[in-house]
Motif scaffolding. Structure first.
Motif, PDB file in Angstrom:
ATOM      1  N   LEU A 114       1.146  -1.229   0.358  1.00  0.00           N
ATOM      2  CA  LEU A 114      -0.334   0.391   0.243  1.00  0.00           C
ATOM      3  C   LEU A 114       0.964   1.479  -0.185  1.00  0.00           C
ATOM      4  O   LEU A 114       0.691   2.525  -0.759  1.00  0.00           O
ATOM      5  N   LEU A 115       1.905   1.519   0.930  1.00  0.00           N
ATOM      6  CA  LEU A 115       3.019   2.195   0.409  1.00  0.00           C
ATOM      7  C   LEU A 115       3.208   2.707  -0.849  1.00  0.00           C
ATOM      8  O   LEU A 115       3.401   3.860  -1.573  1.00  0.00           O
ATOM      9  N   ALA A 116       4.409   1.539  -1.445  1.00  0.00           N
ATOM     10  CA  ALA A 116       4.932   1.575  -2.576  1.00  0.00           C
ATOM     11  C   ALA A 116       3.184   2.355  -3.728  1.00  0.00           C
ATOM     12  O   ALA A 116       4.188   3.176  -4.160  1.00  0.00           O
ATOM     13  N   LEU A 117       2.481   1.669  -3.290  1.00  0.00           N
ATOM     14  CA  LEU A 117       1.425   2.171  -4.825  1.00  0.00           C
ATOM     15  C   LEU A 117       0.845   3.582  -4.279  1.00  0.00           C
ATOM     16  O   LEU A 117       1.354   4.263  -5.064  1.00  0.00           O
ATOM     17  N   ALA A 146     -10.854   8.693  -1.076  1.00  0.00           N
ATOM     18  CA  ALA A 146     -10.188   7.412  -0.931  1.00  0.00           C
ATOM     19  C   ALA A 146      -9.604   7.188  -2.302  1.00  0.00           C
ATOM     20  O   ALA A 146     -10.873   6.857  -2.835  1.00  0.00           O
ATOM     21  N   PHE A 147      -8.755   6.064  -2.888  1.00  0.00           N
ATOM     22  CA  PHE A 147      -8.400   5.045  -3.349  1.00  0.00           C
ATOM     23  C   PHE A 147      -9.205   4.316  -3.481  1.00  0.00           C
ATOM     24  O   PHE A 147      -8.534   3.043  -2.426  1.00  0.00           O
ATOM     25  N   PHE A 148      -9.794   3.608  -4.768  1.00  0.00           N
ATOM     26  CA  PHE A 148     -10.395   2.041  -4.646  1.00  0.00           C
ATOM     27  C   PHE A 148      -9.713   1.278  -5.700  1.00  0.00           C
ATOM     28  O   PHE A 148      -9.881   2.077  -6.424  1.00  0.00           O
ATOM     29  N   LEU A 149      -9.812  -0.013  -5.894  1.00  0.00           N
ATOM     30  CA  LEU A 149      -9.307  -0.660  -6.603  1.00  0.00           C
ATOM     31  C   LEU A 149      -9.608  -2.051  -6.533  1.00  0.00           C
ATOM     32  O   LEU A 149     -10.189  -2.219  -5.583  1.00  0.00           O
ATOM     33  N   ILE A 150     -10.401  -1.868  -7.741  1.00  0.00           N
ATOM     34  CA  ILE A 150     -10.423  -3.735  -8.787  1.00  0.00           C
ATOM     35  C   ILE A 150      -9.989  -4.281  -9.805  1.00  0.00           C
ATOM     36  O   ILE A 150      -9.161  -3.580 -10.131  1.00  0.00           O
ATOM     37  N   ALA A 151      -9.155  -5.648  -8.864  1.00  0.00           N
ATOM     38  CA  ALA A 151      -8.792  -6.279 -10.183  1.00  0.00           C
ATOM     39  C   ALA A 151      -9.354  -7.182 -10.543  1.00  0.00           C
ATOM     40  O   ALA A 151      -9.817  -8.158  -9.940  1.00  0.00           O
ATOM     41  N   ALA A 152      -9.502  -7.949 -12.046  1.00  0.00           N
ATOM     42  CA  ALA A 152     -10.098  -8.915 -12.125  1.00  0.00           C
ATOM     43  C   ALA A 152      -8.689 -10.079 -12.518  1.00  0.00           C
ATOM     44  O   ALA A 152      -7.474  -9.328 -13.581  1.00  0.00           O
ATOM     45  N   LEU A 153      -8.348 -11.494 -11.651  1.00  0.00           N
ATOM     46  CA  LEU A 153      -7.063 -11.499 -11.947  1.00  0.00           C
ATOM     47  C   LEU A 153      -7.521 -12.703 -13.328  1.00  0.00           C
ATOM     48  O   LEU A 153      -8.054 -13.462 -12.992  1.00  0.00           O
ATOM     49  N   GLU A 200     -12.986 -14.202 -10.893  1.00  0.00           N
ATOM     50  CA  GLU A 200     -12.894 -13.873  -9.350  1.00  0.00           C
ATOM     51  C   GLU A 200     -11.748 -12.249  -9.405  1.00  0.00           C
ATOM     52  O   GLU A 200     -11.461 -11.948 -10.926  1.00  0.00           O
ATOM     53  N   VAL A 201     -12.140 -11.831  -8.433  1.00  0.00           N
ATOM     54  CA  VAL A 201     -11.511  -9.897  -8.269  1.00  0.00           C
ATOM     55  C   VAL A 201     -10.624 -10.265  -6.804  1.00  0.00           C
ATOM     56  O   VAL A 201     -10.777 -10.529  -6.008  1.00  0.00           O
ATOM     57  N   GLU A 202     -10.253  -8.407  -6.845  1.00  0.00           N
ATOM     58  CA  GLU A 202      -9.697  -8.848  -5.601  1.00  0.00           C
ATOM     59  C   GLU A 202     -10.150  -7.082  -5.336  1.00  0.00           C
ATOM     60  O   GLU A 202      -9.447  -6.675  -6.674  1.00  0.00           O
ATOM     61  N   LEU A 203      -9.909  -6.555  -4.669  1.00  0.00           N
ATOM     62  CA  LEU A 203     -10.250  -5.246  -3.799  1.00  0.00           C
ATOM     63  C   LEU A 203      -9.866  -4.565  -2.350  1.00  0.00           C
ATOM     64  O   LEU A 203      -9.218  -5.130  -1.796  1.00  0.00           O
ATOM     65  N   PHE A 204      -9.407  -3.028  -3.169  1.00  0.00           N
ATOM     66  CA  PHE A 204      -9.087  -2.278  -2.323  1.00  0.00           C
ATOM     67  C   PHE A 204      -8.867  -1.577  -2.175  1.00  0.00           C
ATOM     68  O   PHE A 204      -9.526  -0.562  -2.514  1.00  0.00           O
ATOM     69  N   ALA A 205      -8.825  -0.899  -0.737  1.00  0.00           N
ATOM     70  CA  ALA A 205      -9.984   0.813  -0.722  1.00  0.00           C
ATOM     71  C   ALA A 205      -8.559   1.599   0.531  1.00  0.00           C
ATOM     72  O   ALA A 205      -8.218   0.423   1.369  1.00  0.00           O
ATOM     73  N   PHE A 206      -7.632   2.324   0.418  1.00  0.00           N
ATOM     74  CA  PHE A 206      -7.153   3.096   1.266  1.00  0.00           C
ATOM     75  C   PHE A 206      -6.616   4.573   0.692  1.00  0.00           C
ATOM     76  O   PHE A 206      -7.432   5.168  -0.382  1.00  0.00           O
ATOM     77  N   ARG A 214       1.970   8.063   4.748  1.00  0.00           N
ATOM     78  CA  ARG A 214       1.549   7.220   5.446  1.00  0.00           C
ATOM     79  C   ARG A 214       0.236   6.809   4.645  1.00  0.00           C
ATOM     80  O   ARG A 214      -0.615   7.460   3.941  1.00  0.00           O
ATOM     81  N   ILE A 215      -0.342   5.580   4.687  1.00  0.00           N
ATOM     82  CA  ILE A 215      -1.029   4.701   4.114  1.00  0.00           C
ATOM     83  C   ILE A 215      -2.181   4.047   4.891  1.00  0.00           C
ATOM     84  O   ILE A 215      -1.794   3.378   5.751  1.00  0.00           O
ATOM     85  N   THR A 216      -3.175   4.699   4.742  1.00  0.00           N
ATOM     86  CA  THR A 216      -4.095   3.688   5.492  1.00  0.00           C
ATOM     87  C   THR A 216      -4.953   2.396   4.269  1.00  0.00           C
ATOM     88  O   THR A 216      -5.986   3.043   3.833  1.00  0.00           O
ATOM     89  N   ASP A 217      -4.976   1.581   5.203  1.00  0.00           N
ATOM     90  CA  ASP A 217      -5.935   0.485   4.311  1.00  0.00           C
ATOM     91  C   ASP A 217      -7.203   0.547   4.685  1.00  0.00           C
ATOM     92  O   ASP A 217      -7.367  -0.206   6.491  1.00  0.00           O
ATOM     93  N   ILE A 218      -7.802   1.021   4.513  1.00  0.00           N
ATOM     94  CA  ILE A 218      -9.842   0.861   5.111  1.00  0.00           C
ATOM     95  C   ILE A 218     -10.914   0.014   4.665  1.00  0.00           C
ATOM     96  O   ILE A 218     -11.023  -0.265   5.320  1.00  0.00           O
ATOM     97  N   GLY A 219      -9.746  -0.711   3.493  1.00  0.00           N
ATOM     98  CA  GLY A 219     -10.903  -1.789   2.740  1.00  0.00           C
ATOM     99  C   GLY A 219     -10.715  -3.228   3.449  1.00  0.00           C
ATOM    100  O   GLY A 219     -12.164  -3.134   3.603  1.00  0.00           O
TER     101      GLY A 219
END
Length: 199
Positions: free
Chosen positions: A11-14, A102-109, A115-121, A128-133
């Motif tokens: 999350l920090l790198a992104l 917040a940044f939202f990410l949806i990724a289709a694998l 199937e998908v993976e979801l992130f929000a931060f 400083r990055i906070t993973d709210i997802g």
């Protein structure tokens, strides 16, 4: 603990990459992280379930032709809400789900499954990055998975969204099927990994 550390570093790198990319001032297009780095730092697995069989515990995973790579959309969404969409899958963030942008990410694998993976931060100026997802939202968000390219659906009314928790357990989600739009929808209180399954 190790996965939490890896996710925090990712999350920090992104976040740093997004902060740098968003400094051009245009703000017109959705932000796009670099493909290889985003895939690695977020631990997006080629197959989220890690199963050699498509059936287990009376559940059948829904297959589709494999994507050529990870397909994703990243968008900054504020308290007024917003929508992301990839490969026919839709993530709707309602108004009031987050109290700050917040940044939202949806990724289709590209695994050959639906199937998908979801992130929000959120990110701060000092990085400083906070993973709210994984912590959850003020209002549930809505995930709709598409079975438009599925190859093993015999009865759409038996489809549901399956959550894969961080402990590896699979949790069927209460789901609604739209046979006209070929979507299976579930309300999510927090993010994890998700796929489509049938019973």
């Amino acid at each position: 603990m190790r996965n939490h550390w890896k996710r925090s570093v990712g999350l920090l790198a992104l976040g740093l990459a997004l902060f740098t990319a968003s400094c051009d001032g245009s703000g017109e297009k959705p932000l796009e992280p670099p493909v290889p780095e985003a895939s690695r730092t977020f631990d997006i697995a080629p197959s989220l379930l890690g199963l050699s069989s498509t059936s287990f515990e009376g559940i059948t995973l829904i297959r589709q032709p494999a994507l050529p790579g990870i397909v994703r959309e990243l968008r900054l969404i504020g308290p007024l809400g917003g929508t992301l969409s990839v490969d026919g899958h839709i993530l709707k963030v309602p108004a009031g789900a987050v109290s700050e942008p917040a940044f939202f990410l949806i990724a289709a694998l590209p695994s050959g499954y639906v199937e998908v993976e979801l992130f929000a931060f959120t990110t701060a100026i000092l990085g400083r990055i906070t993973d709210i997802g994984s912590k959850g939202f003020l209002k549930p968000v809505e995930l709709s998975l598409s079975y438009g390219r599925a190859t093993n659906v015999t009865d759409p009314n038996r489809l549901f969204v399956l959550r894969v928790n961080s402990n590896g357990r699979h949790e069927p989600m209460p789901s609604q099927v739209d046979t006209v739009r070929k979507l299976v929808t579930a309300a999510l209180d927090h993010f994890s990994r998700y796929c489509m399954a049938s019973n």
